[in-house]
Design an enzyme around this catalytic site. Structure first.
Site, PDB file in Angstrom:
ATOM      1  CE  LYS A  82      -5.480  14.934  20.118  1.00 51.63           C
ATOM      2  NZ  LYS A  82      -6.361  15.713  19.206  1.00 51.63           N
ATOM      3  CB  THR A  83     -10.593  10.553  22.487  1.00 56.15           C
ATOM      4  OG1 THR A  83     -10.046  11.775  22.999  1.00 56.15           O
ATOM      5  CG2 THR A  83     -11.288   9.793  23.606  1.00 56.15           C
ATOM      6  CG  ASP A 127      -8.112  14.797  25.846  1.00 58.71           C
ATOM      7  OD1 ASP A 127      -7.173  14.920  25.026  1.00 58.71           O
ATOM      8  OD2 ASP A 127      -9.269  15.204  25.616  1.00 58.71           O
ATOM      9  CB  THR A 176      -4.280  20.470  20.961  1.00 59.34           C
ATOM     10  OG1 THR A 176      -4.311  21.189  22.197  1.00 59.34           O
ATOM     11  CG2 THR A 176      -5.501  19.562  20.874  1.00 59.34           C
ATOM     12  NE  ARG A 235     -14.667  16.420  18.615  1.00 58.65           N
ATOM     13  CZ  ARG A 235     -13.650  16.673  19.443  1.00 58.65           C
ATOM     14  NH1 ARG A 235     -13.341  17.913  19.747  1.00 58.65           N
ATOM     15  NH2 ARG A 235     -12.954  15.682  19.959  1.00 58.65           N
TER      16      ARG A 235
END
Length: 358
Positions: A82-83, A127, A176, A235
């Site tokens: 997302k980032t 975020d 989230t 990740r």
């Protein structure tokens, strides 16, 4: 931020500012020898095909109209990009990129300090936006719709409200927990995109791309095996790749092979589904201590020595996606598949005992 302290929006702990002509910094992964594993463009971004294609269209349309991109809301588990996609959006638009997190915005003046210094078309990324305080949410409503800020000057009877115009900008919110975002805030986002977990084939592509950047050779089957054990998350895949690179180096191999991956995963206690020791402990605790469930999240968190937030946000979503765990109104219940995965015998009367509770 302590009361009375001055705000420095250039503090790296509070705000990151990136020009469109700069490479996107790697905030999640340690930079090694100047290597940045984050993709720098939409073409380099692997996976999330629907999100990527839609965003490509919206960005091109906004550039043709010479307008900022509509406010963007990104939903999905952590570690899916997302980032990164927010940063890529700013780069594709040729706009300045500012990034912060909701907990860092403690007071309205924090938000004013940022939005009063942005330039036209800036992409402002928040975020964990579901953790915004209510007073800051209220300020964002006006900023998102009217590109103005309400600011109170003075105190008591002499206090007055002043509307400060700000340049048009794009707010990108990531969360989230979409259900925890207030409806008025969510409705102000013109573009809403949901991220899904990656397939092992997509993660294998991520691993091979990262391996190339790290100057490491990886066998095709080894990349697939690492992808299969990466919890559907890029990740995690990059983290596993780094550890397998370490094992390969110690074994004097210039290539990460299937055998190296199998040995490395065994040492790290990661199984073929990507479950770690704590994941298996969660399942075995429910089975052995609570007869397979149901058990409440708070009780389960105490039993395994983890916080309830960590249990619900990190461990449970993947266990549920794998079909090993169920969330019910009465609590968590392990499935027959969980018994099989752990090599335990599943008794049919367990189902009757669980069903009798509802």
């Amino acid at each position: 931020m302590k009361e009375g302290s001055s705000m420095n929006i250039n503090d790296d702990k509070f705000l990151h500012i990136v020009r469109s002509d700069q490479p996107i910094p790697d905030f999640d992964d340690d930079l090694e020898k100047g290597v940045n594993l984050r993709p720098q463009s939409l073409n380099d971004f692997i996976g999330q095909e629907k999100v990527r294609k839609n965003l490509d269209i919206f960005i091109k349309a906004a550039k043709e109209r010479n307008e900022p991109l509509d406010h963007l809301f990104l939903i999905g588990p952590p570690g899916l990009g997302k980032t990164t996609l927010a940063q890529i959006s700013a780069r594709e638009l040729g706009a300045e990129f500012k990034i912060t997190s909701a907990p860092a915005l403690e007071k309205p003046k924090d938000l004013v300090g940022i939005l009063s210094t942005i330039t036209e078309g800036t992409v402002f990324f928040i975020d964990e936006i579901h953790r915004l305080k209510h007073t800051i949410e209220e300020m964002l409503y006006i900023a998102m719709e009217d590109y103005e800020l309400d600011w109170i000057i003075g105190q008591g009877a002499s206090a007055r409200t002043v509307r400060i115009p700000i340049p048009r900008f794009t707010l990108v919110g990531a969360t989230t927990k979409a259900g925890s975002v207030a409806s008025p805030l969510r409705s102000r986002f013109g573009i809403i995109q949901r991220f899904e977990y990656y397939s092992k084939e997509e993660l294998a592509k991520v691993i091979k791309r990262s391996a190339k950047l790290l100057d490491v050779k990886v066998e095709e089957d080894a990349a697939l095996l690492m992808g299969q054990c990466s919890r559907g998350t890029p990740r995690v895949a990059n983290r596993v790749l780094r550890r397998m690179r370490d094992y390969a180096a110690v074994m004097n191999s210039d290539t990460i092979t299937v055998n190296i991956v199998k040995n490395g995963l065994s040492q790290l206690e990661i199984d073929e589904l990507g479950l770690e020791h704590i994941d298996r402990e969660i399942l075995s605790t429910i089975i052995n201590n609570f007869a397979g469930g149901p058990v409440g999240a708070e009780t389960l968190a105490i039993s395994i020595g983890e916080s309830q937030d960590t249990l619900e946000d990190y461990y449970e979503p993947y266990l549920i996606q794998c079909g090993l765990l169920q969330r019910t109104p009465r609590g968590r219940i392990v499935t027959e598949k969980a018994y099989t995965h752990l090599g335990l015998e599943f008794r049919k009367d367990t189902i009757r005992e669980q069903n009798s509770l509802f």
